[in-house]
Write a protein that holds these residues in place. Sequence first.
Motif, PDB file in Angstrom:
ATOM      1  N   GLU A  79       0.979  -1.263  -0.158  1.00  0.00           N
ATOM      2  CA  GLU A  79      -0.003  -0.045   0.047  1.00  0.00           C
ATOM      3  C   GLU A  79       0.808   1.120  -0.107  1.00  0.00           C
ATOM      4  O   GLU A  79       0.585   2.283  -0.688  1.00  0.00           O
ATOM      5  CB  GLU A  79      -1.005  -0.034   1.233  1.00  0.00           C
ATOM      6  CG  GLU A  79      -2.095  -1.079   1.067  1.00  0.00           C
ATOM      7  CD  GLU A  79      -2.848  -0.996   2.523  1.00  0.00           C
ATOM      8  OE1 GLU A  79      -2.366  -0.415   3.497  1.00  0.00           O
ATOM      9  OE2 GLU A  79      -3.972  -1.551   2.464  1.00  0.00           O
ATOM     10  N   THR A  80       1.858   1.133   0.825  1.00  0.00           N
ATOM     11  CA  THR A  80       2.855   2.436   0.875  1.00  0.00           C
ATOM     12  C   THR A  80       3.630   2.508  -0.472  1.00  0.00           C
ATOM     13  O   THR A  80       3.603   3.928  -0.917  1.00  0.00           O
ATOM     14  CB  THR A  80       3.849   2.254   1.904  1.00  0.00           C
ATOM     15  OG1 THR A  80       3.339   2.066   3.177  1.00  0.00           O
ATOM     16  CG2 THR A  80       4.736   3.401   2.011  1.00  0.00           C
ATOM     17  N   LEU A  81       3.964   1.537  -1.102  1.00  0.00           N
ATOM     18  CA  LEU A  81       4.769   1.846  -2.430  1.00  0.00           C
ATOM     19  C   LEU A  81       3.706   2.043  -3.632  1.00  0.00           C
ATOM     20  O   LEU A  81       4.203   3.255  -4.259  1.00  0.00           O
ATOM     21  CB  LEU A  81       5.140   0.061  -2.894  1.00  0.00           C
ATOM     22  CG  LEU A  81       6.120   0.318  -4.081  1.00  0.00           C
ATOM     23  CD1 LEU A  81       7.344   1.083  -3.838  1.00  0.00           C
ATOM     24  CD2 LEU A  81       6.352  -1.278  -4.415  1.00  0.00           C
ATOM     25  N   GLN A  82       2.571   1.564  -3.570  1.00  0.00           N
ATOM     26  CA  GLN A  82       1.589   2.181  -4.563  1.00  0.00           C
ATOM     27  C   GLN A  82       1.220   3.822  -4.158  1.00  0.00           C
ATOM     28  O   GLN A  82       1.163   4.535  -4.996  1.00  0.00           O
ATOM     29  CB  GLN A  82       0.255   1.392  -4.412  1.00  0.00           C
ATOM     30  CG  GLN A  82       0.219   0.303  -5.051  1.00  0.00           C
ATOM     31  CD  GLN A  82       0.701   0.224  -6.456  1.00  0.00           C
ATOM     32  OE1 GLN A  82       0.402   0.942  -7.317  1.00  0.00           O
ATOM     33  NE2 GLN A  82       1.923  -0.671  -6.707  1.00  0.00           N
ATOM     34  N   LYS A  83       1.153   4.025  -3.026  1.00  0.00           N
ATOM     35  CA  LYS A  83       0.811   5.396  -2.653  1.00  0.00           C
ATOM     36  C   LYS A  83       2.185   6.379  -3.043  1.00  0.00           C
ATOM     37  O   LYS A  83       1.848   7.313  -3.380  1.00  0.00           O
ATOM     38  CB  LYS A  83       0.665   5.703  -1.055  1.00  0.00           C
ATOM     39  CG  LYS A  83      -0.226   6.892  -0.695  1.00  0.00           C
ATOM     40  CD  LYS A  83      -1.382   7.289  -1.132  1.00  0.00           C
ATOM     41  CE  LYS A  83      -2.225   8.396  -0.449  1.00  0.00           C
ATOM     42  NZ  LYS A  83      -3.370   8.833  -1.389  1.00  0.00           N
ATOM     43  N   GLY A  84       3.316   5.874  -2.816  1.00  0.00           N
ATOM     44  CA  GLY A  84       4.463   6.716  -3.030  1.00  0.00           C
ATOM     45  C   GLY A  84       4.523   6.795  -4.673  1.00  0.00           C
ATOM     46  O   GLY A  84       4.920   7.884  -4.865  1.00  0.00           O
ATOM     47  N   ILE A  85       4.287   5.734  -5.183  1.00  0.00           N
ATOM     48  CA  ILE A  85       4.126   5.863  -6.786  1.00  0.00           C
ATOM     49  C   ILE A  85       3.210   7.077  -7.322  1.00  0.00           C
ATOM     50  O   ILE A  85       3.400   7.765  -8.173  1.00  0.00           O
ATOM     51  CB  ILE A  85       3.792   4.587  -7.486  1.00  0.00           C
ATOM     52  CG1 ILE A  85       5.011   3.507  -7.222  1.00  0.00           C
ATOM     53  CG2 ILE A  85       3.679   4.771  -9.021  1.00  0.00           C
ATOM     54  CD1 ILE A  85       4.887   1.902  -7.713  1.00  0.00           C
ATOM     55  N   GLU A  86       1.816   6.680  -6.739  1.00  0.00           N
ATOM     56  CA  GLU A  86       0.825   7.859  -7.117  1.00  0.00           C
ATOM     57  C   GLU A  86       1.143   9.310  -6.815  1.00  0.00           C
ATOM     58  O   GLU A  86       1.021  10.090  -7.541  1.00  0.00           O
ATOM     59  CB  GLU A  86      -0.476   7.573  -5.960  1.00  0.00           C
ATOM     60  CG  GLU A  86      -1.120   6.319  -6.625  1.00  0.00           C
ATOM     61  CD  GLU A  86      -2.201   6.090  -5.826  1.00  0.00           C
ATOM     62  OE1 GLU A  86      -2.758   6.924  -4.829  1.00  0.00           O
ATOM     63  OE2 GLU A  86      -2.680   4.843  -5.610  1.00  0.00           O
ATOM     64  N   GLU A  87       1.925   9.476  -5.610  1.00  0.00           N
ATOM     65  CA  GLU A  87       2.166  10.691  -5.140  1.00  0.00           C
ATOM     66  C   GLU A  87       3.808  11.142  -5.452  1.00  0.00           C
ATOM     67  O   GLU A  87       4.069  12.432  -5.309  1.00  0.00           O
ATOM     68  CB  GLU A  87       2.395  10.896  -3.444  1.00  0.00           C
ATOM     69  CG  GLU A  87       0.897  10.625  -2.999  1.00  0.00           C
ATOM     70  CD  GLU A  87      -0.131  11.818  -3.356  1.00  0.00           C
ATOM     71  OE1 GLU A  87       0.331  13.037  -3.588  1.00  0.00           O
ATOM     72  OE2 GLU A  87      -1.366  11.581  -3.374  1.00  0.00           O
ATOM     73  N   ARG A  88       4.403  10.386  -6.126  1.00  0.00           N
ATOM     74  CA  ARG A  88       5.596  10.455  -6.765  1.00  0.00           C
ATOM     75  C   ARG A  88       6.754  10.968  -5.588  1.00  0.00           C
ATOM     76  O   ARG A  88       7.534  12.050  -5.922  1.00  0.00           O
ATOM     77  CB  ARG A  88       5.672  11.742  -7.832  1.00  0.00           C
ATOM     78  CG  ARG A  88       4.694  11.287  -8.990  1.00  0.00           C
ATOM     79  CD  ARG A  88       4.560  12.425  -9.995  1.00  0.00           C
ATOM     80  NE  ARG A  88       5.446  13.515 -10.111  1.00  0.00           N
ATOM     81  CZ  ARG A  88       5.885  14.073 -11.076  1.00  0.00           C
ATOM     82  NH1 ARG A  88       4.979  13.931 -12.225  1.00  0.00           N
ATOM     83  NH2 ARG A  88       6.823  14.938 -11.337  1.00  0.00           N
ATOM     84  N   VAL A  89       6.484  10.338  -4.559  1.00  0.00           N
ATOM     85  CA  VAL A  89       7.561  10.669  -3.397  1.00  0.00           C
ATOM     86  C   VAL A  89       8.534   9.501  -3.412  1.00  0.00           C
ATOM     87  O   VAL A  89       8.493   8.269  -3.438  1.00  0.00           O
ATOM     88  CB  VAL A  89       6.438  10.236  -1.998  1.00  0.00           C
ATOM     89  CG1 VAL A  89       7.781  10.492  -0.937  1.00  0.00           C
ATOM     90  CG2 VAL A  89       5.731  11.431  -1.783  1.00  0.00           C
TER      91      VAL A  89
END
Length: 112
Positions: A79-89
Amino acid sequence: MKVSDLVKELELTVFCGEENLDAVVKGGYTSDLLSDVMGHMEEGMLWITMQTHQNIVAVSTLKDAAAVLIVNGASPDEETLQKGIEERVPLLGTPLSAFVVSGKIYQLLQNG
């Protein structure tokens, strides 16, 4: 110093956020307590933590962190990885402890 420079110098793993590795690192903040980070980390800092849950992406976005560095060989959960990809963090990783990597980053920022 850019995030990409730290990645090279410290042989960090890049989990996501490759498109933002040119961000300038203005300092660092080491903490695992989200409220502490929200209250004290400044824009453009590298956040060093052992946390791997998706709230690290939300806090890093809120505080406009240069990147998040996860220590002790841990990896972000899916979930964190997907959120990081979405937010470009940029989510980074290292096998080093928070203490050791904080010292190394401090030295690099002072010298470069």
